[in-house]
Design a protein around this motif. Structure first.
Motif, PDB file in Angstrom:
ATOM      1  N   GLY A   1       0.941  -1.567   0.101  1.00 51.67           N
ATOM      2  CA  GLY A   1      -0.341  -0.174   0.357  1.00 51.67           C
ATOM      3  C   GLY A   1       0.715   1.276  -0.410  1.00 51.67           C
ATOM      4  O   GLY A   1       0.544   2.517   0.292  1.00 51.67           O
ATOM      5  N   LYS A   2       1.696   0.733  -0.727  1.00 50.31           N
ATOM      6  CA  LYS A   2       3.179   2.461  -0.142  1.00 50.31           C
ATOM      7  C   LYS A   2       2.441   3.320  -1.653  1.00 50.31           C
ATOM      8  O   LYS A   2       2.668   4.585  -0.985  1.00 50.31           O
ATOM      9  N   SER A   3       2.106   3.800  -2.577  1.00 55.28           N
ATOM     10  CA  SER A   3       1.116   4.373  -3.639  1.00 55.28           C
ATOM     11  C   SER A   3       0.418   4.791  -3.923  1.00 55.28           C
ATOM     12  O   SER A   3      -0.053   5.577  -2.951  1.00 55.28           O
ATOM     13  N   TYR A   4      -0.656   4.107  -2.346  1.00 60.95           N
ATOM     14  CA  TYR A   4      -1.623   4.134  -1.792  1.00 60.95           C
ATOM     15  C   TYR A   4      -1.765   5.379  -1.215  1.00 60.95           C
ATOM     16  O   TYR A   4      -2.073   6.128  -1.281  1.00 60.95           O
ATOM     17  N   LEU A   5      -0.955   5.058  -0.479  1.00 58.89           N
ATOM     18  CA  LEU A   5      -0.693   6.128   0.449  1.00 58.89           C
ATOM     19  C   LEU A   5       0.080   7.391   0.224  1.00 58.89           C
ATOM     20  O   LEU A   5      -0.839   8.097   0.928  1.00 58.89           O
ATOM     21  N   THR A   6       1.270   7.371  -0.420  1.00 58.58           N
ATOM     22  CA  THR A   6       1.543   8.527  -1.378  1.00 58.58           C
ATOM     23  C   THR A   6       0.572   8.971  -2.369  1.00 58.58           C
ATOM     24  O   THR A   6       0.997  10.699  -1.595  1.00 58.58           O
ATOM     25  N   LYS A   7      -0.298   8.267  -2.995  1.00 57.06           N
ATOM     26  CA  LYS A   7      -1.439   9.240  -3.589  1.00 57.06           C
ATOM     27  C   LYS A   7      -2.574   9.889  -2.212  1.00 57.06           C
ATOM     28  O   LYS A   7      -2.636  11.335  -2.868  1.00 57.06           O
ATOM     29  N   LEU A   8      -2.134   9.471  -1.304  1.00 59.68           N
ATOM     30  CA  LEU A   8      -3.404  10.087  -0.420  1.00 59.68           C
ATOM     31  C   LEU A   8      -2.597  11.512   0.179  1.00 59.68           C
ATOM     32  O   LEU A   8      -3.497  12.290   0.424  1.00 59.68           O
TER      33      LEU A   8
ATOM     34  N   LEU B   1      -2.489   8.262 -13.120  1.00 58.91           N
ATOM     35  CA  LEU B   1      -3.247   8.818 -14.363  1.00 58.91           C
ATOM     36  C   LEU B   1      -4.350   9.580 -13.619  1.00 58.91           C
ATOM     37  O   LEU B   1      -4.533  10.184 -13.883  1.00 58.91           O
ATOM     38  N   ARG B   2      -5.714   8.012 -13.309  1.00 63.80           N
ATOM     39  CA  ARG B   2      -6.499   8.744 -12.938  1.00 63.80           C
ATOM     40  C   ARG B   2      -6.612   9.164 -11.810  1.00 63.80           C
ATOM     41  O   ARG B   2      -8.029  10.435 -11.659  1.00 63.80           O
ATOM     42  N   LEU B   3      -5.639   9.705 -10.472  1.00 65.09           N
ATOM     43  CA  LEU B   3      -5.760  11.511 -10.110  1.00 65.09           C
ATOM     44  C   LEU B   3      -5.445  12.708  -9.904  1.00 65.09           C
ATOM     45  O   LEU B   3      -6.157  13.590 -10.645  1.00 65.09           O
TER      46      LEU B   3
ATOM     47  N   PRO C   1     -14.975   7.483   0.937  1.00 63.92           N
ATOM     48  CA  PRO C   1     -15.097   6.938  -0.387  1.00 63.92           C
ATOM     49  C   PRO C   1     -14.643   7.191  -1.361  1.00 63.92           C
ATOM     50  O   PRO C   1     -13.884   7.168  -2.387  1.00 63.92           O
ATOM     51  N   SER C   2     -14.657   8.988  -1.839  1.00 63.25           N
ATOM     52  CA  SER C   2     -14.114   9.836  -2.798  1.00 63.25           C
ATOM     53  C   SER C   2     -12.887   9.910  -2.933  1.00 63.25           C
ATOM     54  O   SER C   2     -12.354   9.681  -4.596  1.00 63.25           O
ATOM     55  N   GLU C   3     -12.144   9.783  -1.741  1.00 55.09           N
ATOM     56  CA  GLU C   3     -10.474   9.810  -1.966  1.00 55.09           C
ATOM     57  C   GLU C   3     -10.012   8.307  -2.630  1.00 55.09           C
ATOM     58  O   GLU C   3      -8.914   8.100  -3.082  1.00 55.09           O
ATOM     59  N   HIS C   4     -10.788   7.073  -1.748  1.00 51.65           N
ATOM     60  CA  HIS C   4     -10.746   6.393  -1.737  1.00 51.65           C
ATOM     61  C   HIS C   4     -11.109   5.131  -3.516  1.00 51.65           C
ATOM     62  O   HIS C   4      -9.807   4.884  -4.370  1.00 51.65           O
ATOM     63  N   GLN C   5     -12.382   6.385  -4.145  1.00 50.83           N
ATOM     64  CA  GLN C   5     -12.455   5.764  -5.791  1.00 50.83           C
ATOM     65  C   GLN C   5     -11.247   6.584  -6.048  1.00 50.83           C
ATOM     66  O   GLN C   5     -10.803   6.078  -7.580  1.00 50.83           O
ATOM     67  N   VAL C   6      -9.778   7.941  -5.995  1.00 49.20           N
ATOM     68  CA  VAL C   6      -9.585   8.509  -6.936  1.00 49.20           C
ATOM     69  C   VAL C   6      -8.132   7.347  -6.600  1.00 49.20           C
ATOM     70  O   VAL C   6      -7.347   7.128  -7.822  1.00 49.20           O
TER      71      VAL C   6
ATOM     72  N   PRO D   1     -16.293   9.744 -10.657  1.00 44.27           N
ATOM     73  CA  PRO D   1     -16.208  10.587  -9.250  1.00 44.27           C
ATOM     74  C   PRO D   1     -16.717  11.738  -9.301  1.00 44.27           C
ATOM     75  O   PRO D   1     -16.347  12.029 -10.412  1.00 44.27           O
ATOM     76  N   ASP D   2     -17.406  12.608  -8.370  1.00 46.00           N
ATOM     77  CA  ASP D   2     -18.080  13.706  -8.100  1.00 46.00           C
ATOM     78  C   ASP D   2     -16.380  14.639  -8.887  1.00 46.00           C
ATOM     79  O   ASP D   2     -15.040  14.980  -7.236  1.00 46.00           O
ATOM     80  N   VAL D   3     -15.759  15.423  -9.556  1.00 40.98           N
ATOM     81  CA  VAL D   3     -15.053  16.061  -9.988  1.00 40.98           C
ATOM     82  C   VAL D   3     -14.765  17.307  -9.397  1.00 40.98           C
ATOM     83  O   VAL D   3     -13.619  17.485  -8.351  1.00 40.98           O
ATOM     84  N   ASP D   4     -15.665  18.196  -9.199  1.00 39.68           N
ATOM     85  CA  ASP D   4     -15.434  19.201  -8.120  1.00 39.68           C
ATOM     86  C   ASP D   4     -15.893  18.889  -7.293  1.00 39.68           C
ATOM     87  O   ASP D   4     -14.756  20.217  -6.214  1.00 39.68           O
ATOM     88  N   ALA D   5     -16.167  17.902  -6.291  1.00 40.51           N
ATOM     89  CA  ALA D   5     -15.932  17.433  -5.161  1.00 40.51           C
ATOM     90  C   ALA D   5     -14.558  17.511  -4.170  1.00 40.51           C
ATOM     91  O   ALA D   5     -13.415  17.745  -3.638  1.00 40.51           O
ATOM     92  N   LEU D   6     -13.279  17.170  -6.070  1.00 42.86           N
ATOM     93  CA  LEU D   6     -11.943  16.759  -5.490  1.00 42.86           C
ATOM     94  C   LEU D   6     -10.822  18.220  -6.021  1.00 42.86           C
ATOM     95  O   LEU D   6      -9.510  17.739  -5.554  1.00 42.86           O
TER      96      LEU D   6
END
Length: 619
Positions: free
Chosen positions: A262-269, A291-293, A575-580, A599-604
């Motif tokens: 989960g290192k990339s997941y934590l870094t992206k978060l 890319l999705r982020l 949930p929105s962060e996880h989906q991204v 996901p709701d782009v404006d929220a992110l």
């Protein structure tokens, strides 16, 4: 007048009643104390004392917090008595002799090793060496717990509850049977240890027992920033772990973990949350995990290896007209880049030929030491090959080795003007489409483009540079040296370097790798492989408990190291962060099957006052 006043004051004092000490103490204490076998009746309530006789092998700071925050009335007394160094050394010597004698006797009789004896012998040896080096001292420590209740039934329930909490902390307790009065006195604020049931503690263990310690990370010594980032939930205290890398001595970080931890997941978060604080981010992404982020926050993706996408290694940095050694520094970088590109160290004679050819190539493009010429178009890799062929046999040999990148199968990757400069609040350099043979060179070139932007004095702002799968660069000496120089100088330009890698050996087995780790004020360790845990534990000075945590940590659980402070935590995402940020193939496949909406782009969007920009995908 003065004598008269003194006489009057003396008469007033003589008229005041005098209270005896016995009457005064009687008003402060209980009216009666009735001593029984297991408890006392102190006035109108009962009190029972538990003596701590056994402790866990390892503890973390603030480990007594569950007892200190017990909802009932509980008195916790910690009695500490230092042991002179000479007495401690002699006692440890005798203890080691007894343990070693027991081990040898059991071995002579053919008995199996006793794990408890082996562990005690190892601890005694470690303590003896630490005392000899002056790294700690020994103390006699007594820990007593007195529980108060209104009646016998409530007292029994409270005692059972406290003992259950103690057992959850791996603490062994025993009631002070027939010693209820000394036990109660030992927990009064008199500082008198009437029980003297003590164990020997060293300095580190005693510090962890101190009532005011906490498993949470303390605030930074520097002036704290107003933009801390949520890393997760503290595994020890269940409190939120907020951390601001830009409030530390330097802004760099190192993240080590095995594949799938989960290192990339934590870094992206963290990266997503840094964007909300106004931090610009630039990412080296070898596996297209960001890319999705970038798509959701309107970032820029530069796909190196796609048709028509190039970075020219001969580009001079923008806004560098105040420096006189720009051309020299560019020539030195070209030495590093070409060494990595060719995949072998160059001989000293080849370096001399290459250096002369690089300067000649710039001169033919009209670029000299005069800053007024630095705005002219930079030369290309093909121009260097032409000049090399004019420098004899060694120059021709170097030109032939560069042929695949100019006219051969890799033509178009590096030979041409830069197509798109890295601009935007999030820039991702995608290396997925590149052949494996040139990924390291492309990573180095992308880092150079990032560094030229970071070092631009006209665009100075807070930035985070993420190098994922850094082992690709660390396995080459020149690439590791470039990354080390970047780690050393990033703080001067208000930038933090986040190195993320799954191969601990590539980082910790070399001096440059260890230097990069030493220059990271924030160090994050996720689950480690058993084959690498010894090396990681030695490099980061981990205890046995911390090693066990890293060997059994679940995905997303990590250990944050910041100087002398450590905190175990697990990452949490909405949930929105996880989906991204997730790149789990199973989750992505399920998402594609159940819904085709994003996901709701404006929220992110980190910039709330503007509509979300579209993804700039440079192909």
């Amino acid at each position: 007048m003065a004598i008269h006043a003194l006489i009057k004051r003396h008469r007033e004092r003589a008229e005041q009643p005098v209270v005896s000490g016995r009457e005064l103490l009687a008003g402060l204490g209980p009216e009666a104390v009735e001593v029984r076998a297991r408890y006392l009746q102190v006035g109108g309530h009962l009190a029972a004392t538990l003596v701590v006789t056994g402790y866990p092998a390892e503890v973390h700071p603030g480990w007594l917090q569950p007892l200190l925050t017990y909802p009932g009335r509980l008195d916790v007394a910690l009695h500490i008595e230092p042991i002179p160094t000479t007495v401690a050394a002699a006692s440890l010597r005798k203890q080691r002799a007894r343990l070693e004698s027991g081990r040898r006797t059991g071995f002579d009789k053919g008995k199996l090793d006793d794990p408890d004896t082996e562990a005690a012998a190892a601890d005694a040896a470690e303590l003896a060496y630490r005392i000899a080096r002056g790294e700690g001292k020994l103390f006699h420590v007594g820990l007593y717990l007195t529980i108060h209740a209104g009646d016998e039934e409530s007292l029994a329930e409270q005692v059972a509850s406290v003992r259950a909490i103690a057992e959850s902390l791996l603490i062994t307790t025993a009631p002070a049977t027939f010693r209820a009065l000394p036990g109660w006195i030992a927990t009064l604020p008199f500082g008198i240890d009437t029980l003297k049931v003590r164990r020997t503690f060293d300095t580190a263990a005693l510090a962890a027992c101190f009532p005011f310690t906490s498993p949470d990370l303390p605030a930074a010594d520097q002036t704290p920033s107003d933009s801390p980032v949520l890393y997760g939930v503290n595994a020890a205290s269940s409190s939120l772990l907020l951390w601001d890398r830009f409030a530390q001595d330097n802004y760099n970080s190192i993240t080590l973990a095995r594949s799938g931890a989960g290192k990339s997941y934590l870094t992206k978060l963290e990266l997503l949350r840094q964007l909300f604080t106004g931090t610009e981010a630039l990412v080296i992404d070898p596996e297209d995990e960001y890319l999705r982020l970038a798509e959701q926050v309107g970032g820029t993706v530069i796909r190196l290896g796609a048709p028509g996408v190039r970075l020219n290694p001969f580009d001079l940095p923008e806004g560098a007209h105040n420096s006189r050694d720009v051309l020299t520094r560019r020539a030195l970088f070209l030495h590093t880049f070409l060494t990595v590109l060719l995949g072998a160290e160059l001989a000293s004679s080849e370096r001399a030929v290459l250096d002369a050819a690089i300067l000649t190539t710039y001169e033919r493009a009209g670029i000299t030491g005069d800053p007024r010429t630095w705005n002219r178009p930079a030369p290309l890799l093909g121009d260097l090959a032409v000049v090399l062929r004019e420098h004899g046999a060694q120059g021709i040999g170097l030109a032939d080795r560069l042929a695949p990148y100019i006219t051969g199968s890799h033509a178009g990757l590096f030979d041409g003007p830069t197509t798109t400069p890295p601009r935007g609040h999030l820039v991702v350099f995608s290396l997925r489409q590149l052949p494996a043979e040139v990924v390291t060179a492309a990573m180095l070139l992308a880092l150079d483009a990032i560094w030229r932007q970071v070092a631009d004095a006209k665009q100075r702002r807070r930035r985070l540079v993420v190098v994922d799968e850094a082992w690709l660069l660390m396995r080459h000496g020149d690439g590791a040296r470039f990354l080390f120089r970047m780690a050393k100088a990033a703080r001067k330009y208000w930038a933090g370097l986040a190195v993320v890698t799954q191969d601990a050996d590539d980082v910790l087995s070399s001096e440059l790798g260890r230097a990069i780790v030493a220059n990271a004020a924030t160090q994050i360790l996720l689950r480690q492989a058993p084959q690498a845990i010894d090396q990681v534990a030695s490099a980061f000075h981990l205890s046995r408990g911390e090693q066990e945590f890293l060997l059994t940590a679940e995905r997303g659980s990590a250990l944050l190291l910041a100087g002398r402070h450590k905190a175990a935590f697990y990452a949490v995402a909405s949930p929105s962060e996880h989906q991204v940020v997730t790149t789990d193939p199973a989750e992505l496949a399920a998402t594609c099957e159940t819904s085709t909406t994003s996901p709701d782009v404006d929220a992110l969007d980190p910039y709330d006052d503007t509509p979300t920009p579209a993804l700039q995908d440079v192909r």
